[in-house]
Write an enzyme that holds these catalytic residues in place. Structure first.
Site, PDB file in Angstrom:
ATOM      1  N   ARG A 153     103.247   8.449  70.014  1.00 54.94           N
ATOM      2  CA  ARG A 153     103.301   7.895  68.654  1.00 54.94           C
ATOM      3  C   ARG A 153     102.237   8.507  67.748  1.00 54.94           C
ATOM      4  O   ARG A 153     102.497   8.876  66.606  1.00 54.94           O
ATOM      5  CB  ARG A 153     103.188   6.379  68.721  1.00 54.94           C
ATOM      6  CG  ARG A 153     104.452   5.754  69.344  1.00 54.94           C
ATOM      7  CD  ARG A 153     104.285   4.300  69.754  1.00 54.94           C
ATOM      8  NE  ARG A 153     102.945   3.855  69.707  1.00 54.94           N
ATOM      9  CZ  ARG A 153     102.470   2.929  68.865  1.00 54.94           C
ATOM     10  NH1 ARG A 153     103.277   2.329  68.029  1.00 54.94           N
ATOM     11  NH2 ARG A 153     101.213   2.568  68.904  1.00 54.94           N
ATOM     12  N   ILE A 154     101.014   8.647  68.268  1.00 53.00           N
ATOM     13  CA  ILE A 154      99.938   9.178  67.414  1.00 53.00           C
ATOM     14  C   ILE A 154     100.079  10.691  67.244  1.00 53.00           C
ATOM     15  O   ILE A 154     100.044  11.208  66.122  1.00 53.00           O
ATOM     16  CB  ILE A 154      98.550   8.803  67.981  1.00 53.00           C
ATOM     17  CG1 ILE A 154      98.353   7.283  67.916  1.00 53.00           C
ATOM     18  CG2 ILE A 154      97.443   9.517  67.200  1.00 53.00           C
ATOM     19  CD1 ILE A 154      97.123   6.761  68.630  1.00 53.00           C
ATOM     20  N   ALA A 203      96.563  12.363  74.284  1.00 52.29           N
ATOM     21  CA  ALA A 203      97.141  11.920  75.561  1.00 52.29           C
ATOM     22  C   ALA A 203      96.296  10.766  76.107  1.00 52.29           C
ATOM     23  O   ALA A 203      95.102  10.681  75.815  1.00 52.29           O
ATOM     24  CB  ALA A 203      97.147  13.082  76.548  1.00 52.29           C
ATOM     25  N   PRO A 204      96.894   9.888  76.894  1.00 56.22           N
ATOM     26  CA  PRO A 204      96.103   8.808  77.500  1.00 56.22           C
ATOM     27  C   PRO A 204      95.197   9.365  78.597  1.00 56.22           C
ATOM     28  O   PRO A 204      95.423  10.479  79.085  1.00 56.22           O
ATOM     29  CB  PRO A 204      97.171   7.889  78.104  1.00 56.22           C
ATOM     30  CG  PRO A 204      98.345   8.777  78.342  1.00 56.22           C
ATOM     31  CD  PRO A 204      98.305   9.857  77.311  1.00 56.22           C
ATOM     32  N   ALA A 231      91.249  10.439  71.376  1.00 50.38           N
ATOM     33  CA  ALA A 231      92.014   9.733  72.413  1.00 50.38           C
ATOM     34  C   ALA A 231      91.066   8.969  73.353  1.00 50.38           C
ATOM     35  O   ALA A 231      90.773   7.798  73.104  1.00 50.38           O
ATOM     36  CB  ALA A 231      92.900  10.710  73.162  1.00 50.38           C
ATOM     37  N   ARG A 232      90.575   9.618  74.383  1.00 49.87           N
ATOM     38  CA  ARG A 232      89.615   8.990  75.295  1.00 49.87           C
ATOM     39  C   ARG A 232      88.552  10.020  75.680  1.00 49.87           C
ATOM     40  O   ARG A 232      88.858  11.173  75.964  1.00 49.87           O
ATOM     41  CB  ARG A 232      90.302   8.464  76.560  1.00 49.87           C
ATOM     42  CG  ARG A 232      91.042   7.145  76.370  1.00 49.87           C
ATOM     43  CD  ARG A 232      90.099   5.974  76.066  1.00 49.87           C
ATOM     44  NE  ARG A 232      90.789   4.717  75.838  1.00 49.87           N
ATOM     45  CZ  ARG A 232      91.200   4.268  74.651  1.00 49.87           C
ATOM     46  NH1 ARG A 232      91.004   4.985  73.564  1.00 49.87           N
ATOM     47  NH2 ARG A 232      91.790   3.093  74.545  1.00 49.87           N
ATOM     48  N   ASP A 256      85.656  11.230  68.158  1.00 49.92           N
ATOM     49  CA  ASP A 256      85.606   9.794  67.903  1.00 49.92           C
ATOM     50  C   ASP A 256      85.327   9.035  69.195  1.00 49.92           C
ATOM     51  O   ASP A 256      84.999   7.853  69.158  1.00 49.92           O
ATOM     52  CB  ASP A 256      86.934   9.327  67.293  1.00 49.92           C
ATOM     53  CG  ASP A 256      86.877   7.864  66.885  1.00 49.92           C
ATOM     54  OD1 ASP A 256      85.894   7.483  66.217  1.00 49.92           O
ATOM     55  OD2 ASP A 256      87.798   7.100  67.242  1.00 49.92           O
ATOM     56  N   GLU A 261      81.042   5.671  76.857  1.00 46.11           N
ATOM     57  CA  GLU A 261      80.674   5.038  75.581  1.00 46.11           C
ATOM     58  C   GLU A 261      80.604   3.515  75.702  1.00 46.11           C
ATOM     59  O   GLU A 261      80.038   2.850  74.836  1.00 46.11           O
ATOM     60  CB  GLU A 261      81.683   5.422  74.486  1.00 46.11           C
ATOM     61  CG  GLU A 261      83.092   4.885  74.772  1.00 46.11           C
ATOM     62  CD  GLU A 261      84.139   5.286  73.734  1.00 46.11           C
ATOM     63  OE1 GLU A 261      84.181   6.469  73.366  1.00 46.11           O
ATOM     64  OE2 GLU A 261      84.902   4.399  73.319  1.00 46.11           O
ATOM     65  N   HIS A 293      84.148   5.552  68.013  1.00 44.06           N
ATOM     66  CA  HIS A 293      85.459   4.995  68.364  1.00 44.06           C
ATOM     67  C   HIS A 293      85.980   4.115  67.222  1.00 44.06           C
ATOM     68  O   HIS A 293      86.224   2.915  67.395  1.00 44.06           O
ATOM     69  CB  HIS A 293      85.369   4.204  69.679  1.00 44.06           C
ATOM     70  CG  HIS A 293      86.684   4.103  70.388  1.00 44.06           C
ATOM     71  ND1 HIS A 293      86.788   4.128  71.753  1.00 44.06           N
ATOM     72  CD2 HIS A 293      87.957   3.962  69.932  1.00 44.06           C
ATOM     73  CE1 HIS A 293      88.064   4.003  72.098  1.00 44.06           C
ATOM     74  NE2 HIS A 293      88.786   3.903  71.010  1.00 44.06           N
TER      75      HIS A 293
END
Ligand code: NAI
Length: 339
Positions: A153-154, A203-204, A231-232, A256, A261, A293
């Site tokens: 989606r993103i 991606a996750p 993302a992560r 981000d 974190e 984030h």
């Protein structure tokens, strides 16, 4: 129908929780602290708990399961902080709250533009009345190739947004999406590494994607490549990234999210000695923009994430009478369940 909400932010979420709790007929326990063994008691008598990014280990899940929790919803899209396998074993249904993609997608484009136009340097100079030009020359997106990794989606929204800038767009995902093909070409990951001037991650975090940008990958990238991560954090090996920036291989980064974190981001830690050296080094580079984030943080996202997380709880509790955690006959599956 009772839900215990953890990490409830006083200044933006609380009022929304009260409003949507009323509308959905839910009794809420609102706790400002993260879920822990010390406050598990607050969840006694609640079928559902609503959390943020707290790592939910097997030990913690077991404690909440013993308190009666059967449904855990995270007010985030990513759910890599939850031990899903343990939750399954313990009979706890896990759900996320996938709010609209525009907030994060806008932010990713902003970080791309900030990075290629050297905005960190420009703002720092302007603030001290250094109005010089040397070293602040930027690049134009129309001359660049952008590689988008993860076209869910993103990622898809980022691609649609970027199509207006005239950049060449390459995409990679485990599953191709037809809409993406209108604007971008799907290629192998190796081609993104070799051809992209800008790489943006959507991606996750999974076992496969962990440190997808590490020492090996960085050696394959174009000189001066710009790396964007909304993302992560753990998609990138921070140490390898630092080496890449020091060697000049990586021309700029917009981050981000960073590794480790948790416990730092969203707290005021200005008087503390922190345990994340990599973050301190990255923050110090003139060509690295670090934010805490924040990409999700818009009026729209905060509102929908609170509402959708509670809706998930309500749908779960309505279906519970039929069979624990599973939709009853003729009843739709909770749209937010992740397992
Ligand atoms: P999504 O589930 O719609 O899309 C993820 C895409 O990544 C899917 O198309 C999937 O096939 C693909 N994918 C999975 N593993 C991959 C791999 N190893 N390599 C390449 N592609 C892979 O998720 P959505 O909504 O687009 O969110 C993406 C990520 O953004 C989330 O997982 C979350 O971690 C992060 N995020 C960050 C936020 C922030 O505030 N910085 C806020 C919201 C999400």
């Amino acid at each position: 129908m009772k839900v215990t909400v953890y990490s409830c932010r006083e200044f933006d979420e609380k009022e929304l929780f009260i409003q949507y709790g009323k509308e959905l007929g839910l009794e809420l326990v609102l706790c400002p602290d993260a879920p822990s063994l010390a406050n598990v008691g607050l969840a006694e008598g609640s079928d559902c708990m609503d959390i943020l990014t707290t790592p939910m280990t097997e030990e913690l899940l077991r404690a909440f399961g013993e308190a009666g929790v059967r449904y855990l919803v995270t007010r985030t899209i990513g759910y890599d902080h939850i031990d899903i396998e343990a939750a399954k074993r313990l009979g706890i249904t896990v759900a996320n709250a996938p709010y609209g993609p525009h907030g994060v997608a806008d932010y990713a484009v902003m970080l791309i533009l900030m990075s290629i136009r050297k905005m960190k340097r420009i703002i720092e100079r302007t603030n001290i009345q250094d109005y010089t030009l040397r070293g602040a020359q930027g690049r134009e997106l129309k001359d660049m190739t952008v590689g988008v990794i993860g076209t869910g989606r993103i990622g898809r929204t980022v691609i649609r947004n970027l199509s207006g800038f005239g950049a060449k767009l390459l995409a990679y995902d485990l599953m191709e999406n037809e809409e993406v093909k209108e604007y971008a070409e799907y290629v192998a990951l190796e081609e993104i590494w070799q051809q992209a001037d800008v790489i943006t991650l959507h991606a996750p975090l999974t076992n496969d994607s962990f440190h997808m940008i590490g020492k090996d990958t960085i050696s394959k990238l174009k000189d001066g490549v710009v790396v964007i991560n909304t993302a992560r954090g753990a998609l990138i090996d921070s140490e390898a990234l630092i080496e890449g920036i020091e060697s000049g291989k990586i021309g700029a980064a917009g981050l981000d999210v960073v590794e480790d974190e948790f416990d730092l981001y969203y707290y005021d830690r200005k008087s503390d000695v922190l345990h994340n050296r990599e973050l301190a080094v990255l923050r110090g580079f003139p060509n690295v923009t670090v934010t805490h984030h924040m990409a999700f943080y818009t009026d729209e996202c905060v509102k929908t994430v609170v509402r959708d997380s509670l809706e998930g709880c309500r749908i779960f509790m309505e279906g519970k009478g039929k069979s624990a955690g599973q939709p009853g006959e003729g009843q739709k599956k909770n749209p937010w369940e992740v397992v």
